[in-house]
Write a protein that holds these residues in place. Structure first.
Motif, PDB file in Angstrom:
ATOM      1  N   ILE A 280      35.233  28.623   4.159  1.00  9.24           N
ATOM      2  CA  ILE A 280      34.655  27.923   5.314  1.00  9.24           C
ATOM      3  C   ILE A 280      34.121  26.536   4.967  1.00  9.24           C
ATOM      4  O   ILE A 280      33.589  26.307   3.883  1.00  9.24           O
TER       5      ILE A 280
ATOM      6  N   LEU B 298      36.607  37.336   5.067  1.00  9.46           N
ATOM      7  CA  LEU B 298      35.421  36.496   5.237  1.00  9.46           C
ATOM      8  C   LEU B 298      34.151  37.336   5.319  1.00  9.46           C
ATOM      9  O   LEU B 298      34.024  38.213   6.174  1.00  9.46           O
ATOM     10  N   LEU B 299      33.217  37.038   4.442  1.00 10.06           N
ATOM     11  CA  LEU B 299      31.917  37.710   4.453  1.00 10.06           C
ATOM     12  C   LEU B 299      31.084  37.176   5.615  1.00 10.06           C
ATOM     13  O   LEU B 299      31.440  36.167   6.216  1.00 10.06           O
ATOM     14  N   PRO B 300      29.969  37.833   5.938  1.00  9.97           N
ATOM     15  CA  PRO B 300      29.113  37.303   7.005  1.00  9.97           C
ATOM     16  C   PRO B 300      28.639  35.887   6.675  1.00  9.97           C
ATOM     17  O   PRO B 300      28.413  35.556   5.515  1.00  9.97           O
ATOM     18  N   LEU B 301      28.535  35.071   7.716  1.00 11.69           N
ATOM     19  CA  LEU B 301      28.045  33.699   7.554  1.00 11.69           C
ATOM     20  C   LEU B 301      26.526  33.723   7.720  1.00 11.69           C
ATOM     21  O   LEU B 301      26.018  34.021   8.802  1.00 11.69           O
ATOM     22  N   VAL B 302      25.803  33.444   6.648  1.00 13.42           N
ATOM     23  CA  VAL B 302      24.337  33.481   6.698  1.00 13.42           C
ATOM     24  C   VAL B 302      23.799  32.087   6.424  1.00 13.42           C
ATOM     25  O   VAL B 302      24.191  31.444   5.451  1.00 13.42           O
TER      26      VAL B 302
ATOM     27  N   SER C 217      30.238  44.418  -0.047  1.00  7.91           N
ATOM     28  CA  SER C 217      28.968  43.972  -0.588  1.00  7.91           C
ATOM     29  C   SER C 217      27.978  43.759   0.540  1.00  7.91           C
ATOM     30  O   SER C 217      28.320  43.228   1.582  1.00  7.91           O
TER      31      SER C 217
ATOM     32  N   THR D 256      26.223  39.812  -0.776  1.00 11.85           N
ATOM     33  CA  THR D 256      26.967  38.561  -0.872  1.00 11.85           C
ATOM     34  C   THR D 256      27.247  38.011   0.519  1.00 11.85           C
ATOM     35  O   THR D 256      27.500  38.765   1.443  1.00 11.85           O
ATOM     36  N   THR D 257      27.159  36.694   0.666  1.00 11.11           N
ATOM     37  CA  THR D 257      27.522  36.072   1.939  1.00 11.11           C
ATOM     38  C   THR D 257      28.569  34.994   1.677  1.00 11.11           C
ATOM     39  O   THR D 257      28.916  34.718   0.536  1.00 11.11           O
ATOM     40  N   LEU D 258      29.039  34.412   2.778  1.00 16.50           N
ATOM     41  CA  LEU D 258      30.129  33.452   2.729  1.00 16.50           C
ATOM     42  C   LEU D 258      29.743  32.227   1.892  1.00 16.50           C
ATOM     43  O   LEU D 258      28.687  31.649   2.078  1.00 16.50           O
TER      44      LEU D 258
END
Lengths: 484, 96
Positions: free
Chosen positions: A60, A286-290, B56, B59-61
Motif C-alpha cells: 500500500i 493485505l493485513l489490516p490497515l492500522v 497474525s 502485524t499490520t500493513l
C-alpha cells in the motif's frame, strides 16, 4: 420551495444518493509503484502487479492513505484507525486480476457531512455514509476495430476514493450543489483534481421516487455519469420514468442503468438475472490497515482553510454579502487573489472590481486568474488611486482595460494618458457655465420641474472634461448653479 | 455439506468456465468435498474471539512511499497477450 414532480395520481418527491469516485492525487498507484500520470503511452504505466501476473504482491501507498484521511477530515468525518481491504470479484476485460481491491465492511472513513448552498440562499446538510479506498480499472476502447476491444491498463490500480452520500438529496439542484461543493472541498484539500472531463471524478446516481410521507421505494442506479449537468438531467429523466411505471400499476425493478445524454433517456445496463455477485472476501494478501491517532492529528494541522470557513471569514472580515463571498471562494485561486486586493482596503469595493470589471476582462481575453496580466497588487494599487481621488471610478474602468493590454502599473497609465481627476473647481465651474449657457431651453425645463434633466447636465460636464472631473464636485457645482 | 447443481452452475458462470453436464456433476462433488473439509473448522469454539483475516494478530500493513519505481515495461506486460495489437491487449468486443 421543495422540488416535486406531478404525476397523474398526485405529487411525487424524489430521493437521491450519490456515489462519487474521486481519483486520488498521488505519484504512484495504490498498490504498485507504476506512475499515475494521465495520457501516457498505452500500457506503459503498468507494473506486473497491475497486470495481474501470478505471484505479485500489493504494497500500500502511504500517501494514498494520507489523502483519504485528509479528505475524511475535510468532510468532518469519523476516521477509522483500523480498516481492511477486500476483494470485489467480477469478470471483465478491464480487470486483469478478476477482482478489484476495495474496502467493504471496514472502510477507512465513516460518517461525515457536506453543507450545500442553494440558489434561494438556504443551506442543507447532506450526510456522508462512508469513504473507502479502492483500485481503478483499466480502460477499454471499442471503436478501434470491428470485432475487438482494445485494453489499456495505465489506469488500472490507480487509487480512487469512493465517497458515498446518504439518500439525503431531494432535487437535481441539490445534487448539482452537492457535487460542486464536494469537488470544491477536494480541490482545496488537493486530494483530487475534480476534473470530470478526464474522468478523475465520476458519479453513480441512485434514484427513487415516493409520495410524501411514504417509506423508500425501489431505487435504480445510474452508472458513471461524467458531468454535473448530466447528473442533474439524469435524475429528472429517471424519476419521470419511474413515476410512469408506478402510475401504470407496474413495479420498478432494482437495476443498473446508463444515461444517454444524446437521446435524453436512461436504459437498462444489466437485467436482474445478470446482476453482479461480487462475492466480497478479505484480501489475504493485505493485513489490516492500522493508523495512529497522532498521525491523523498531524494531518489535521496541515488542512487548509476550507470553503465554508473561508466564506464565513470573508463576510465577517470584509463586510461582503454571502453571495459575493461564495463566488470568491468557489476557486481557491480566486479567493487568494481577492484577499490580496482587499487586505487593508475597502472589501466591498474590492469585490465589486474583482467580480465585475476584472472577471469580465479575464473572460474577454480567455485567460484564467493565474494567467492574468494584472496582478492582485496592481489592481489593489488602482483601488488606492480611486480611494485617494487620483482617478474616478469611470476613468478607472478605462485604466483597468489598459492594464490588461499593457501590463503597466495603473499610475503609469494615468500619467501617460493624463487621466488624473480634475478637482480644480474653477475649471469645472467654467465647464458648467458653458453647458448652462448653451442649453438655456433645458435649464428652463429643469426649473419647470423636469428633475431628470439634472443627469443630462452632469453628463455634459463630464464629457466636457473628458470624464476626468470629480463627480461629487460636478454635482455640487451644478446644484448650486441650477437650484440656487 | 453438499452443493446443489444450480449453485455449482452459478459458480461456474461467475468464473466464466464452461462445463457440460457430466463435468458439472464432477465439479459439484469435488467442491462439496472441499466445503465439507472446511466445515471441520466449525468445531472450534470461537465464542468471544474477534474475527481475524490473517494468521497474525499483531502485524499490520506495511506501507511504501509514494515514489514511481515500477512500470515502463510494456513488452513484459504484453508478453503473454494471446492477441496484441500495437501497445494494446485485445479481447473479443465487449460493449456493456
Amino acid at each position: 420551495m421543495s422540488y416535486t414532480l406531478e404525476g397523474n395520481t398526485g405529487t411525487w418527491e424524489i430521493v437521491v444518493g450519490l456515489e462519487v469516485h474521486a481519483q486520488v492525487i498521488s505519484k504512484s498507484k495504490l498498490f504498485s509503484g507504476a506512475s499515475t500520470v494521465f495520457g501516457g503511452e498505452p500500457n506503459s504505466q503498468v507494473s506486473l502487479i497491475d497486470a495481474g501476473f501470478p505471484g505479485m504482491l500489493p504494497v500500500i501507498n502511504q500517501t494514498c492513505v494520507e489523502q483519504a484521511v485528509r479528505t475524511g477530515l475535510g468532510l468532518k468525518a469519523r476516521i477509522n484507525l483500523e480498516s481492511r481491504f477486500d476483494r470485489k470479484n467480477y469478470f471483465y476485460a478491464d480487470l486483469p486480476t478478476g477482482y478489484q481491491i476495495s474496502q467493504f465492511e471496514h472502510p477507512i472513513i465513516g460518517t461525515g457531512i457536506v453543507e450545500i448552498e442553494l440558489a434561494d440562499g438556504s443551506t442543507r446538510e447532506i450526510g456522508i455514509t462512508r469513504l473507502h479506498l479502492e483500485q481503478d480499472a483499466g480502460k477499454l476502447m471499442h471503436d478501434q476495430d470491428p470485432k475487438r476491444s482494445f485494453v489499456d491498463l495505465n489506469r488500472a490500480g490507480v487509487a480512487l476514493m469512493e465517497i458515498v452520500s446518504e439518500p439525503d438529496i431531494r432535487s437535481p439542484e441539490e445534487a448539482g450543489a452537492y457535487l460542486r461543493k464536494l469537488r470544491q472541498i477536494l480541490r482545496y484539500l488537493e486530494t483530487c483534481d475534480g476534473n470530470m472531463e478526464e474522468g478523475s471524478m465520476r458519479a453513480d446516481v441512485n434514484v427513487s421516487v415516493r409520495k410524501a410521507g411514504e417509506p423508500m421505494r425501489t431505487r435504480c442506479e445510474i452508472k458513471n455519469v461524467n458531468s454535473i449537468r448530466f447528473v442533474m438531467q439524469a435524475i429528472e429523466i429517471e424519476a419521470t420514468r419511474q413515476i410512469e411505471i408506478w402510475e401504470a400499476g407496474g413495479e420498478v425493478d432494482q437495476e443498473t442503468r446508463l444515461f444517454d445524454p444524446h437521446k435524453g433517456e436512461t436504459r437498462a445496463l444489466r437485467s436482474k438475472a445478470d446482476a453482479h455477485d461480487y462475492r466480497y472476501f478479505p484480501d489475504p494478501d493485505l493485513l489490516p490497515l492500522v493508523i495512529e491517532q497522532s498521525w491523523v492529528d498531524q494531518i489535521k494541522q496541515t488542512l487548509p482553510e476550507l470553503p465554508d470557513e473561508k466564506r464565513a471569514r470573508f463576510q465577517k472580515d470584509y463586510g461582503i454579502t454571502a453571495y459575493d463571498a461564495s463566488v470568491l471562494v468557489a476557486e481557491q485561486s480566486t479567493a487568494d487573489f481577492y484577499e490580496k486586493v482587499a487586505k487593508g482596503r475597502d472589501g466591498k469595493s474590492a469585490v465589486a472590481w474583482v467580480t465585475g470589471d476584472f472577471f469580465a476582462a479575464l473572460n474577454r481575453t480567455g485567460k484564467s486568474i493565474e494567467e492574468s496580466p494584472v496582478s492582485a497588487d496592481s489592481l489593489g494599487a488602482m483601488l488606492d488611486l480611486i480611494a485617494d481621488g487620483t482617478i474616478n471610478g469611470k476613468i478607472a474602468k478605462e485604466v483597468l482595460e489598459e492594464m490588461f493590454e499593457t501590463g503597466e502599473a495603473p499610475i503609469e497609465i494615468i500619467d501617460r494618458k493624463g487621466l488624473r481627476q480634475v478637482t480644480d473647481t474653477g475649471a469645472i465651474e467654467a465647464a458648467a457655465d458653458d453647458i448652462i449657457g448653451k442649453n438655456a431651453d433645458k435649464v428652463e425645463q429643469y426649473k419647470g420641474g423636469k428633475d431628470k434633466l439634472f443627469g443630462f447636465f452632469v453628463g455634459q460636464v463630464m464629457k466636457a472634461t473628458a470624464g476626468k472631473a470629480n463627480p461629487a464636485i460636478v454635482n455640487d457645482i451644478l446644484r448650486k448653479k441650477l437650484d440656487g | 455439506m453438499s452443493l446443489d447443481l444450480a449453485t455449482t452452475r452459478r459458480i461456474a458462470k461467475l468464473a466464466r468456465i464452461g462445463l457440460d453436464d457430466q463435468e458439472i456433476e464432477a465439479v459439484r462433488a469435488q467442491l462439496g468435498g472441499i466445503l465439507g473439509w472446511i466445515e471441520i473448522l466449525d468445531e472450534v469454539d470461537v465464542e468471544g474471539v474477534p474475527p481475524m483475516v490473517g494468521t497474525s494478530v499483531t502485524t499490520t500493513l506495511k506501507p511504501r512511499e509514494d515514489v514511481v519505481t515500477d512500470g515502463n515495461c510494456q513488452d513484459k506486460v504484453l508478453s503473454n497477450a494471446p492477441d496484441r495489437e500495437g501497445p494494446f491487449f485485445t479481447v473479443p468486443k465487449v460493449v456493456e
